[in-house]
Each structure stands twice: as C-alpha cells, then as structure tokens.
Design a protein around this motif. Structure first.
Motif, short mmCIF file in Angstrom:
data_model
loop_
_atom_site.label_atom_id
_atom_site.label_comp_id
_atom_site.label_asym_id
_atom_site.label_seq_id
_atom_site.Cartn_x
_atom_site.Cartn_y
_atom_site.Cartn_z
N GLN A 120 -14.84 84.61 114.01
CA GLN A 120 -14.50 85.24 112.73
C GLN A 120 -14.84 84.32 111.57
N VAL A 121 -14.52 83.05 111.69
CA VAL A 121 -14.87 82.08 110.65
C VAL A 121 -16.38 82.00 110.48
N GLN A 122 -17.10 82.15 111.57
CA GLN A 122 -18.56 82.12 111.51
C GLN A 122 -19.16 83.40 110.93
N GLY A 123 -18.31 84.39 110.67
CA GLY A 123 -18.77 85.63 110.05
C GLY A 123 -19.34 86.64 111.02
N HIS A 124 -19.18 86.41 112.32
CA HIS A 124 -19.76 87.31 113.31
C HIS A 124 -18.88 88.53 113.57
N ILE A 125 -17.57 88.40 113.38
CA ILE A 125 -16.67 89.51 113.65
C ILE A 125 -15.67 89.66 112.51
N ARG A 126 -15.04 90.86 112.46
CA ARG A 126 -13.96 91.12 111.52
C ARG A 126 -12.67 91.42 112.29
N SER A 127 -11.56 91.52 111.55
CA SER A 127 -10.27 91.80 112.16
C SER A 127 -9.50 92.79 111.30
N CYS A 128 -8.36 93.25 111.81
CA CYS A 128 -7.44 94.04 111.00
C CYS A 128 -6.01 93.60 111.30
N PHE A 129 -5.11 93.96 110.40
CA PHE A 129 -3.69 93.60 110.53
C PHE A 129 -2.90 94.89 110.56
N ALA A 130 -2.34 95.22 111.71
CA ALA A 130 -1.71 96.53 111.92
C ALA A 130 -0.20 96.42 111.80
N MET A 131 0.31 96.63 110.58
CA MET A 131 1.75 96.63 110.37
C MET A 131 2.22 97.92 109.71
N THR A 132 1.55 98.39 108.65
CA THR A 132 2.01 99.54 107.89
C THR A 132 1.98 100.81 108.72
N GLU A 133 3.03 101.63 108.57
CA GLU A 133 3.17 102.86 109.34
C GLU A 133 3.45 104.04 108.42
N PRO A 134 3.12 105.25 108.86
CA PRO A 134 3.52 106.43 108.08
C PRO A 134 5.04 106.59 108.12
N ALA A 135 5.60 107.27 107.12
CA ALA A 135 7.04 107.52 107.08
C ALA A 135 7.47 108.28 108.34
#
Length: 394
Positions: A120-135
């Motif tokens: 990821q630091v090398q720019g080859h991949i991305r990530s996501c952060f899965a916390m927010t949820e629908p009501a």
C-alpha cells in the motif's frame, strides 16, 4: 511555537508545489475521472509520476518506504498536494488510505505490514475502512455498532452491513470494525475478494474525488482467521481514536489546499473581469469577500499548524483536532462559497475548477465526524476541565 520552516521543509514545499502544478493539474480534465472518482488506470498513472518525483506516500515511515514526515511537515506537503483534486491521489495521501496507513503502522503486526501495508505504501494497492453503517447502526455514534463478530474455532465469523465505505470498489483489503459478544469492538483485516464480502452498490455522492467512490458493503458469514485481528481483541474503539485524531487534521490540510486554489481563481478573475467601469476587485462587495477569504484561510492554517505542533510533541490532541476540524471545515466552506459568488456564472459551471471544489468540499463538515458531534465532544471536555479546576482550587 516557531512558525518558520526549516530549509529542507521549504525545499520540499517548493518541490511539491511545482510537481502539482506542472504534472498533476493538467490531468484535471482527464476523461478517466468518473462520478465515483478517478479510475484505477488514472490513479496508477498519477502514482507513477509521484514515485518518479520521490513524493510517493510521504507520511509513511522510512522503514515502510515513505519519507517519515512530521505532522508539521505533513501540513505543508498535504496542503500543496490538495491544491489539485488529484494531488492527494497522486501522492497516495488520500482518504481513507492515508489514515489506514497511519493506523497500520501504529497497530499492525509485522506479518500484516508485509502483507498489506508495504504494497500500500508503494502505491500498488488501496484499502477501505469499514465502520459506518446504515441506521440504526453506527454513524457519528460508534457505540451503535451492529456488525457482529462471533468466535468459531480459530476464526471469527462476521455479519453486518456497512455503508458510505470510501474506496471499497477496487480496494485490496478492508479494516472492519465489528462488535464482539461482550459488547466491545475489534478491528479485523480481510482481503476484499474473500468469500462473504459483497459490494452491493456504489452510492451517488456530491463528491467525486475519492478513488472507488463510496459503497454499501455486506459481510455475510465472512470468516477471518484469529491471526488477522488488527492489534488486540476488544480494542477497536481505542484504535479508532489512534486513526481519527491525525486523520481529522490531514483532512484539514488537504481541503485547505483546495480552498486556497478556489481563492486564487477568484482573485485572478476579480482582477481581470470588468463591471461598472472597473475591475470587480475594486467593488467593495467583491473585495470584502476576498478579504474575508484571506482571514478564514489564515485562521484555518494557524489551527492546523498548532495542532500539528502539539501532535509532534506527543500530545493526544483529541480536543484540539476536533476544534481544528470544525474551524477548518467551516472556514474552507465559507471561502469556496464566496469564490462561487465572485465568479458568478463561471463559478457554477465547469468553466472553472471552483464548481468541482464546491461540490467536493461540502461533505468535509460531515467526514470524520460532523461539526455538531465535535462541538458536543468539546463541550463535554470543557465541562470536565472546569470540574477538575474547581476540585483543585477547593
């Protein structure tokens, strides 16, 4: 606090500034930009340019392949990168990857860093952060978390739905926040192509600057090995603060660059555009708006630098980062809104980059905590400080 920058920092700022203007801004009308952010092909092309310029992932540690910048140095570099909507993508300092990189460096095991963080630091991949949820799940109040993780042998089985998950489309891995059976929260790491993860859809949002856009993601029996718990079981909420305090400030840095870009466009237009026998700048109704812009921009920058300075000293800055987030998001929005007014018809069309900045900017008052939540948090801390002071004086 010394407001002067070292020669090295000034040189770095000049380097980033020329890189953004000469190599990145020309891409702003590239057809590979979509309503859900730049395509991966465009992202990789921009990243390659930053890599060649020695500017890729400057906030990561030297050990991981970054430049190991201090928070004050990040304030300089991130603002310059933010001058273009594509600048953060090029430098690999865009959300949510920037915050995830910081969190992974602080919490992840050596094996996790080699598997996910280094590429990821090398720019080859991305990530996501899965916390927010629908009501009625977690949003501004993380205690409402409904996604569950249940131990099953050597695995944890995760069920739940997340939404507004930035960058999920095209991400290689996710950091998933889930509630344990005892009510605590834990962060888990998973490849996004693992069985049990399904991207339901991309959400249509006002902004279009984040690679991968914003998605609804379902976890349906996702099995995560115990070895892929991020940090320790039950410490998810604590780790969220490790990520969020600096991330609030880096949002401020990047968006300040966008606000400054809008202001520069408005000033240039006000000086060249004639109305009623003189340049717009000479009309008080316009000139006062630009003066107000300058005050808002300077105020925002001072709060960023002060909070960055405190972070560099080792302070937690939960209060100060909330204060900076509210002040900077609202000040930057006022600046861009005034710029649209100064530009008139040009400001509400794509004849100027200001229209896009306006569309992207509005959500800044919501991302990483709405202004109201930060004000509420600050008020509680102010009350607690007052109570402590009275107890000491008594």
């Amino acid at each position: 606090m010394d407001f002067s920058y070292s020669d090295d920092t000034e040189s770095l700022r000049a380097h980033v500034r020329s890189f953004i203007r000469e190599q990145i801004i020309p891409y702003e009308r590239d057809a590979r930009q979509t309503p859900h952010g730049p395509t991966d092909a465009l992202r990789q092309e921009l990243v390659a340019k930053a890599r060649a310029a020695g500017l890729l992932t400057p906030h990561a540690s030297v050990d991981m392949g970054g430049m190991g910048l201090t928070h004050v140095q990040k304030a300089v570099v991130f603002e310059e990168a933010g001058y273009s909507c594509l600048g953060p993508t090029a430098l690999n300092i865009h959300a949510p990857d920037e915050g995830n990189i910081h969190l992974m460096e602080a919490v992840a095991s050596t094996a996790h860093k080699q598997r996910w963080l280094r590429p990821q630091v090398q720019g080859h991949i991305r990530s996501c952060f899965a916390m927010t949820e629908p009501a009625p799940g977690a949003g501004a109040d993380p205690s409402m978390l409904r996604t569950t993780a249940v131990k099953d042998g050597d695995d944890y089985v995760i069920h739940g739905t997340k939404w507004f998950i930035t960058g999920a489309e095209g991400a290689s891995y996710a950091i998933i926040m889930a509630r344990m059976e005892d009510g605590t929260a834990t962060m888990f790491l998973s490849d996004m192509d693992a069985p049990g993860i399904r991207i339901e859809r991309q959400m249509h949002a006002m902004d279009s600057c984040f690679a991968g856009g914003h998605c609804v993601v379902t976890f349906d029996g996702l099995r995560v090995p115990s070895a892929n718990v991020l940090g320790e079981v039950g410490k998810g909420f604590r780790y969220a603060q490790v990520r969020l305090a600096p991330a609030r400030l880096t949002h401020c840095m990047r968006w300040l660059g966008q606000a400054r870009r809008a202001h520069d466009c408005a000033v240039a237009y006000a000086m060249e555009r004639q109305a009623f026998g003189k340049p717009l700048l000479e009309h008080e109704g316009v000139g006062f708006k630009l003066a107000d812009n300058d005050m808002d921009l300077h105020t925002a920058q001072l709060h960023i630098l002060h909070t960055a300075w405190l972070l560099d000293r080792g302070d937690s800055c939960n209060f100060e980062s909330s204060r900076a987030k509210v002040i900077c998001s609202e000040a930057s929005w006022r600046v861009v809104d005034r710029c649209v007014q100064v530009l008139g018809g040009r400001g509400v069309t794509d004849e100027s980059v200001v229209m896009r900045i306006f569309q992207d900017m509005r959500a800044f008052q919501i991302y990483d905590g709405p202004s109201e939540v930060h004000r509420w948090s600050m008020a509680r801390k102010i009350g607690q400080a007052h109570t402590r002071a009275q107890q000491v004086s008594a």
